[in-house]
Scaffold this motif. Sequence first.
Motif, PDB file in Angstrom:
ATOM      1  N   ALA A   1       8.420   2.120  -0.300  1.00 32.15           N
ATOM      2  CA  ALA A   1       7.234   1.479  -0.898  1.00 32.15           C
ATOM      3  C   ALA A   1       7.687   1.138  -2.384  1.00 32.15           C
TER       4      ALA A   1
ATOM      5  N   ALA B   1       0.496   0.928   9.271  1.00 33.04           N
ATOM      6  CA  ALA B   1       1.116   2.376   9.207  1.00 33.04           C
ATOM      7  C   ALA B   1       1.208   2.535  10.734  1.00 33.04           C
TER       8      ALA B   1
ATOM      9  N   ASN C   1       9.049   6.906   3.149  1.00 30.96           N
ATOM     10  CA  ASN C   1       8.047   5.888   3.201  1.00 30.96           C
ATOM     11  C   ASN C   1       7.654   5.660   1.700  1.00 30.96           C
TER      12      ASN C   1
ATOM     13  N   THR D   1       2.401   3.829  -1.357  1.00 26.52           N
ATOM     14  CA  THR D   1       2.366   3.592   0.293  1.00 26.52           C
ATOM     15  C   THR D   1       1.342   2.862   1.131  1.00 26.52           C
TER      16      THR D   1
ATOM     17  N   PHE E   1       5.964  -4.230   5.589  1.00 30.07           N
ATOM     18  CA  PHE E   1       6.474  -2.914   5.506  1.00 30.07           C
ATOM     19  C   PHE E   1       5.650  -1.963   6.564  1.00 30.07           C
ATOM     20  N   PHE E   2       6.347  -1.082   7.406  1.00 31.71           N
ATOM     21  CA  PHE E   2       5.636  -0.338   8.524  1.00 31.71           C
ATOM     22  C   PHE E   2       6.263   0.916   8.362  1.00 31.71           C
ATOM     23  N   PRO E   3       5.471   1.704   7.374  1.00 27.96           N
ATOM     24  CA  PRO E   3       5.746   3.342   7.266  1.00 27.96           C
ATOM     25  C   PRO E   3       5.444   3.934   8.510  1.00 27.96           C
TER      26      PRO E   3
ATOM     27  N   ALA F   1       1.675  -0.943   2.486  1.00 33.23           N
ATOM     28  CA  ALA F   1       1.891  -1.155   3.733  1.00 33.23           C
ATOM     29  C   ALA F   1       1.531  -2.155   4.468  1.00 33.23           C
TER      30      ALA F   1
END
Length: 181
Positions: free
Chosen positions: A85, A131, A81, A124, A97-99, A128
């Motif tokens: 990032a 999350a 992640n 991150t 962005f989907f950690p 994000a």
Amino acid sequence: MFVLVANEMAARGHAVTLFVWNARGPNADLLNPDVRLVSLELTMRGEGFGRLGTLRGLVKSAFFLRREKPDAVFSGPKFANLMMALALMCGVSRSRFFPSYHAPSSLRDGRLGDSIAATLAWLTVRRATKAIAVSRGVGRDLVASGFRDEQIAVIHNPLPPVDSRGSDTHPWRADLAAMGE
């Protein structure tokens, strides 16, 4: 888990690219042919890539994201992640962005990568869109580590699909059955 998600997204008609630093592993044969696989084929050193390999992976990832311009990026676990990032930031990517987090971020394994990821976790959090936590407990831990409550989505790990013909084509299913699952 990433192979299952990629397969399901492709089955739903999405153009999916599974981008990895090294594609060798037990789940590679489970990948749906509709999923595009892009591997940097970086050399593994134990469970990681070493300092130089990690830097090389970061730079190559940034160039990949800049060139491909994906709509969304899904990553995990914790160190990946952070790398994603950073790659999104370095590549000046506008991708959502989907950690994903599969264990409490407060759990530490003592490795250098884990320490770096914990120290730079704010990067991150900052990058994000949302999350993904595999449980409410992991979600609460993410809030305690800096994510906003509304920035957390709880999505449990997927289960492999059952073959409609009843055949068991993957040997790991027997192992799973033996564990009572």
